[in-house]
Scaffold this motif. Structure first.
Motif, PDB file in Angstrom:
ATOM      1  N   LEU A 172       0.862  -1.424  -0.061  1.00 38.89           N
ATOM      2  CA  LEU A 172       0.041   0.048   0.061  1.00 38.89           C
ATOM      3  C   LEU A 172       0.899   1.081   0.091  1.00 38.89           C
ATOM      4  CD1 LEU A 172      -2.831   0.863  -0.047  1.00 38.89           C
ATOM      5  CD2 LEU A 172      -3.025   0.978   2.392  1.00 38.89           C
ATOM      6  N   MET A 173       1.955   1.114   0.899  1.00 36.75           N
ATOM      7  CA  MET A 173       2.856   2.445   0.646  1.00 36.75           C
ATOM      8  C   MET A 173       3.453   2.519  -0.523  1.00 36.75           C
ATOM      9  SD  MET A 173       4.271   5.005   2.288  1.00 36.75           S
ATOM     10  CE  MET A 173       3.964   4.570   4.100  1.00 36.75           C
ATOM     11  N   LYS A 174       3.955   1.421  -1.194  1.00 33.86           N
ATOM     12  CA  LYS A 174       4.670   1.540  -2.693  1.00 33.86           C
ATOM     13  C   LYS A 174       3.374   1.921  -3.470  1.00 33.86           C
ATOM     14  CE  LYS A 174       7.955  -2.036  -2.198  1.00 33.86           C
ATOM     15  NZ  LYS A 174       8.269  -3.471  -2.481  1.00 33.86           N
ATOM     16  N   PHE A 175       2.472   1.542  -3.448  1.00 29.97           N
ATOM     17  CA  PHE A 175       1.314   2.231  -4.228  1.00 29.97           C
ATOM     18  C   PHE A 175       1.027   3.596  -4.346  1.00 29.97           C
ATOM     19  CE2 PHE A 175      -3.451   2.924  -4.235  1.00 29.97           C
ATOM     20  CZ  PHE A 175      -3.695   2.723  -5.590  1.00 29.97           C
ATOM     21  N   ALA A 176       0.969   4.140  -2.884  1.00 28.45           N
ATOM     22  CA  ALA A 176       0.678   5.467  -2.423  1.00 28.45           C
ATOM     23  C   ALA A 176       1.756   6.384  -3.264  1.00 28.45           C
ATOM     24  CB  ALA A 176       0.728   5.703  -1.130  1.00 28.45           C
ATOM     25  N   ARG A 177       3.000   5.913  -3.281  1.00 29.09           N
ATOM     26  CA  ARG A 177       4.310   6.608  -3.883  1.00 29.09           C
ATOM     27  C   ARG A 177       3.827   6.920  -5.419  1.00 29.09           C
ATOM     28  NH1 ARG A 177       5.600   8.876   0.622  1.00 29.09           N
ATOM     29  NH2 ARG A 177       6.669   7.609   2.083  1.00 29.09           N
ATOM     30  N   TRP A 178       3.140   6.186  -5.911  1.00 29.32           N
ATOM     31  CA  TRP A 178       2.839   6.516  -7.443  1.00 29.32           C
ATOM     32  C   TRP A 178       2.163   7.844  -7.725  1.00 29.32           C
ATOM     33  CZ3 TRP A 178       3.434   4.090 -12.235  1.00 29.32           C
ATOM     34  CH2 TRP A 178       3.923   2.873 -12.146  1.00 29.32           C
ATOM     35  N   GLY A 179       1.366   7.958  -6.599  1.00 26.09           N
ATOM     36  CA  GLY A 179       0.806   9.330  -6.782  1.00 26.09           C
ATOM     37  C   GLY A 179      -0.791   9.291  -6.516  1.00 26.09           C
ATOM     38  N   ARG A 180      -1.183  10.071  -5.380  1.00 27.23           N
ATOM     39  CA  ARG A 180      -2.583  10.153  -5.020  1.00 27.23           C
ATOM     40  C   ARG A 180      -2.988  11.620  -4.933  1.00 27.23           C
ATOM     41  NH1 ARG A 180      -6.457   7.097  -5.493  1.00 27.23           N
ATOM     42  NH2 ARG A 180      -7.130   7.126  -3.239  1.00 27.23           N
ATOM     43  N   GLY A 181      -3.978  12.178  -5.572  1.00 25.11           N
ATOM     44  CA  GLY A 181      -4.362  13.690  -5.450  1.00 25.11           C
ATOM     45  C   GLY A 181      -4.448  14.240  -4.082  1.00 25.11           C
ATOM     46  N   ALA A 182      -4.311  15.494  -3.958  1.00 24.69           N
ATOM     47  CA  ALA A 182      -4.372  16.326  -2.992  1.00 24.69           C
ATOM     48  C   ALA A 182      -5.474  17.386  -3.182  1.00 24.69           C
ATOM     49  CB  ALA A 182      -3.074  16.921  -2.688  1.00 24.69           C
ATOM     50  N   SER A 183      -5.938  18.057  -2.195  1.00 23.49           N
ATOM     51  CA  SER A 183      -7.129  19.100  -2.240  1.00 23.49           C
ATOM     52  C   SER A 183      -6.713  20.124  -1.351  1.00 23.49           C
ATOM     53  CB  SER A 183      -8.285  18.433  -2.289  1.00 23.49           C
ATOM     54  OG  SER A 183      -8.724  17.745  -1.284  1.00 23.49           O
ATOM     55  N   TYR A 184      -7.606  20.903  -1.158  1.00 26.46           N
ATOM     56  CA  TYR A 184      -7.550  22.124  -0.315  1.00 26.46           C
ATOM     57  C   TYR A 184      -7.743  21.672   1.163  1.00 26.46           C
ATOM     58  CZ  TYR A 184     -12.703  21.805   0.542  1.00 26.46           C
ATOM     59  OH  TYR A 184     -13.936  21.549   0.568  1.00 26.46           O
ATOM     60  N   HIS A 185      -8.178  20.356   1.478  1.00 28.65           N
ATOM     61  CA  HIS A 185      -8.425  19.909   2.791  1.00 28.65           C
ATOM     62  C   HIS A 185      -7.002  19.863   3.510  1.00 28.65           C
ATOM     63  CE1 HIS A 185     -11.811  18.602   0.294  1.00 28.65           C
ATOM     64  NE2 HIS A 185     -12.461  18.617   1.317  1.00 28.65           N
ATOM     65  N   GLU A 186      -6.010  19.414   2.812  1.00 30.61           N
ATOM     66  CA  GLU A 186      -4.716  19.095   3.520  1.00 30.61           C
ATOM     67  C   GLU A 186      -4.127  20.721   3.977  1.00 30.61           C
ATOM     68  OE1 GLU A 186      -4.083  15.656   0.682  1.00 30.61           O
ATOM     69  OE2 GLU A 186      -5.497  17.515   0.906  1.00 30.61           O
ATOM     70  N   PHE A 187      -4.609  21.565   3.165  1.00 31.95           N
ATOM     71  CA  PHE A 187      -4.110  23.101   3.556  1.00 31.95           C
ATOM     72  C   PHE A 187      -4.863  23.523   4.683  1.00 31.95           C
ATOM     73  CE2 PHE A 187      -2.773  22.066  -0.745  1.00 31.95           C
ATOM     74  CZ  PHE A 187      -1.603  22.562  -0.919  1.00 31.95           C
ATOM     75  N   GLU A 188      -6.000  23.247   4.777  1.00 31.02           N
ATOM     76  CA  GLU A 188      -6.741  23.792   5.865  1.00 31.02           C
ATOM     77  C   GLU A 188      -6.313  23.106   7.175  1.00 31.02           C
ATOM     78  OE1 GLU A 188     -11.088  25.724   5.365  1.00 31.02           O
ATOM     79  OE2 GLU A 188     -11.114  23.565   4.471  1.00 31.02           O
ATOM     80  N   VAL A 189      -6.204  21.932   6.969  1.00 30.87           N
ATOM     81  CA  VAL A 189      -5.756  21.008   8.354  1.00 30.87           C
ATOM     82  C   VAL A 189      -4.297  21.720   8.720  1.00 30.87           C
ATOM     83  CG1 VAL A 189      -5.182  19.019   9.360  1.00 30.87           C
ATOM     84  CG2 VAL A 189      -7.309  19.195   7.702  1.00 30.87           C
ATOM     85  N   ALA A 190      -3.277  21.864   7.887  1.00 26.53           N
ATOM     86  CA  ALA A 190      -2.131  21.948   8.061  1.00 26.53           C
ATOM     87  C   ALA A 190      -1.815  23.490   8.526  1.00 26.53           C
ATOM     88  CB  ALA A 190      -1.310  21.765   7.177  1.00 26.53           C
ATOM     89  N   ILE A 191      -2.635  24.270   7.960  1.00 31.23           N
ATOM     90  CA  ILE A 191      -2.220  25.864   7.819  1.00 31.23           C
ATOM     91  C   ILE A 191      -3.343  26.804   8.332  1.00 31.23           C
ATOM     92  CG2 ILE A 191      -1.629  27.910   6.378  1.00 31.23           C
ATOM     93  CD1 ILE A 191      -0.291  26.093   4.295  1.00 31.23           C
ATOM     94  N   ALA A 192      -4.356  26.714   7.629  1.00 23.71           N
ATOM     95  CA  ALA A 192      -5.458  27.703   8.220  1.00 23.71           C
ATOM     96  C   ALA A 192      -6.676  27.326   7.626  1.00 23.71           C
ATOM     97  CB  ALA A 192      -5.141  29.077   8.007  1.00 23.71           C
ATOM     98  N   PRO A 193      -7.797  27.891   8.119  1.00 24.54           N
ATOM     99  CA  PRO A 193      -9.372  27.829   7.522  1.00 24.54           C
ATOM    100  C   PRO A 193      -9.127  28.406   6.061  1.00 24.54           C
ATOM    101  CG  PRO A 193      -9.467  28.440   9.491  1.00 24.54           C
ATOM    102  CD  PRO A 193      -8.144  28.487   9.337  1.00 24.54           C
ATOM    103  N   LEU A 194      -9.794  27.842   4.961  1.00 27.45           N
ATOM    104  CA  LEU A 194      -9.695  28.247   3.613  1.00 27.45           C
ATOM    105  C   LEU A 194     -10.210  29.871   3.634  1.00 27.45           C
ATOM    106  CD1 LEU A 194      -9.233  26.768   0.974  1.00 27.45           C
ATOM    107  CD2 LEU A 194     -11.677  26.790   0.590  1.00 27.45           C
ATOM    108  N   LYS A 195     -10.864  30.275   4.296  1.00 27.12           N
ATOM    109  CA  LYS A 195     -11.079  31.632   4.014  1.00 27.12           C
ATOM    110  C   LYS A 195      -9.889  32.495   4.518  1.00 27.12           C
ATOM    111  CE  LYS A 195     -13.688  32.118   8.498  1.00 27.12           C
ATOM    112  NZ  LYS A 195     -14.739  32.182   9.158  1.00 27.12           N
ATOM    113  N   GLU A 196      -9.230  31.751   5.472  1.00 22.98           N
ATOM    114  CA  GLU A 196      -7.648  32.824   5.710  1.00 22.98           C
ATOM    115  C   GLU A 196      -6.675  32.477   4.748  1.00 22.98           C
ATOM    116  OE1 GLU A 196      -7.058  32.140   9.723  1.00 22.98           O
ATOM    117  OE2 GLU A 196      -9.025  32.032  10.193  1.00 22.98           O
TER     118      GLU A 196
END
Length: 319
Positions: free
Chosen positions: A244-268
């Motif tokens: 599963l780890m090797k599979f993930a390394r091929w590439g799985r999409g990202a979205s705004y959700h990671e940025f909200e969790v890691a940085i700040a709410p989207l409106k900010e």
């Protein structure tokens, strides 16, 4: 006639300003041969890579490394980032520098680039590329979620994720984005380049299948057998943690959700630029159907910037 129109279109939308073009390094035939040798030795002939590629694919990979990808970064990525902030004397941390193609394109414009990657072979090519071009390079074998400890005390105007977030696990993405945001000074820029958008309805990056990035990892793992990409679809059948780890390394999409969790709410989050908006080519890239889908996504979330709605995340966020 078709080729003439294509050339005119490319010059109109995909050419660096003349001032930037003057800084592009001209490689001699001998230098290109040296770089080709490094690519083969350190990057293309490793493990099963060469045997998995047809002669045409192998030659295309070399050509892409020598010409096409460099042209793309010189004429599209560097001008886009330069519009956000003058690259001359800009201090940049490039996460996912790979074989140094983008590193060179940015350095040519006067940027001071620190490149990191987890592929030691790619870094060897990057070192050779920069040396052949006549530049010094600061390149490190570092994971994206170790940047804060590795570059403690260093100041960067840009921190760039170049085609790399999609190859990280969600845990790694969150840790790395948090670190990058903490490292940036107020007024600094976080850039994400060529990361497939999880919200888009078609995955052209990994599986070449519709709705693929919407699937949970374990189902996507099993569903990979329906991909048209032979070296991908034939790889994953028995699910365990290692596979599963090797599979993930091929590439799985990202979205705004990671940025909200890691940085700040989207409106900010201040998304100040996207590559599609910079190039003004949304219609040519997406067509009517794609543009309708972008409008649909934005209708569902009033604070969603357009940069988070295109097939790939090519965005710049200002701190």
């Amino acid at each position: 006639m078709k080729n003439v129109l294509k050339k005119l279109f490319k010059e109109k939308f995909y050419s660096a300003p003349k001032k930037m073009q003057k800084k592009h390094t001209e490689f001699t035939k001998e230098q290109l041969e040296q770089l080709t040798e490094s690519l083969q030795k350190n990057y293309l002939d490793r493990g099963n890579t060469k045997s998995e590629l047809s002669p045409q694919e192998y030659n295309a990979a070399i050509s892409g490394q020598l010409y096409e990808r460099l042209g793309y970064n010189r004429n599209r990525i560097a001008p886009w980032l330069h519009q956000v902030k003058d690259l001359n004397d800009a201090h940049i941390l490039e996460i996912g520098c790979g074989t140094g193609i983008s590193t060179l394109a940015l350095t040519e414009q006067g940027a001071k680039v620190v490149g990191v990657d987890v592929d030691a072979g790619a870094l060897e090519v990057a070192k050779d590329r920069m040396k052949i071009a006549g530049y010094e390079a600061e390149l490190h074998l570092v994971n994206g979620d170790e940047i804060q400890e590795s570059f403690k005390g260093k100041k960067f105007d840009f921190i760039i994720y170049y085609a790399v977030l999609e190859h990280m696990t969600v845990k790694e993405r969150l840790a790395s984005l948090q670190q990058a945001w903490d490292m940036l000074p107020k007024g600094g820029y976080l850039a994400v380049i060529e990361t497939p958008n999880r919200l888009w309805y078609y995955d052209s990056h990994t599986a070449a299948l519709p709705f693929y990035d919407w699937l949970p990892d374990d189902l996507a793992f099993y569903y990979s057998k329906f991909s048209s990409r032979k070296n991908f679809k034939d790889s994953y059948r028995e699910l365990d943690d290692d596979q599963l780890m090797k599979f993930a390394r091929w590439g799985r999409g990202a979205s705004y959700h990671e940025f909200e969790v890691a940085i700040a709410p989207l409106k900010e989050l201040q998304v100040v630029s996207s590559l599609v908006k910079f190039e003004k080519t949304a219609f040519f890239k997406l067509g009517f159907k794609g543009l309708r889908y972008v409008r649909f996504l934005r209708s569902l979330h009033k604070n969603l910037p357009k940069g988070f709605c295109y097939p790939y995340l090519d965005i710049v966020i200002k701190k």
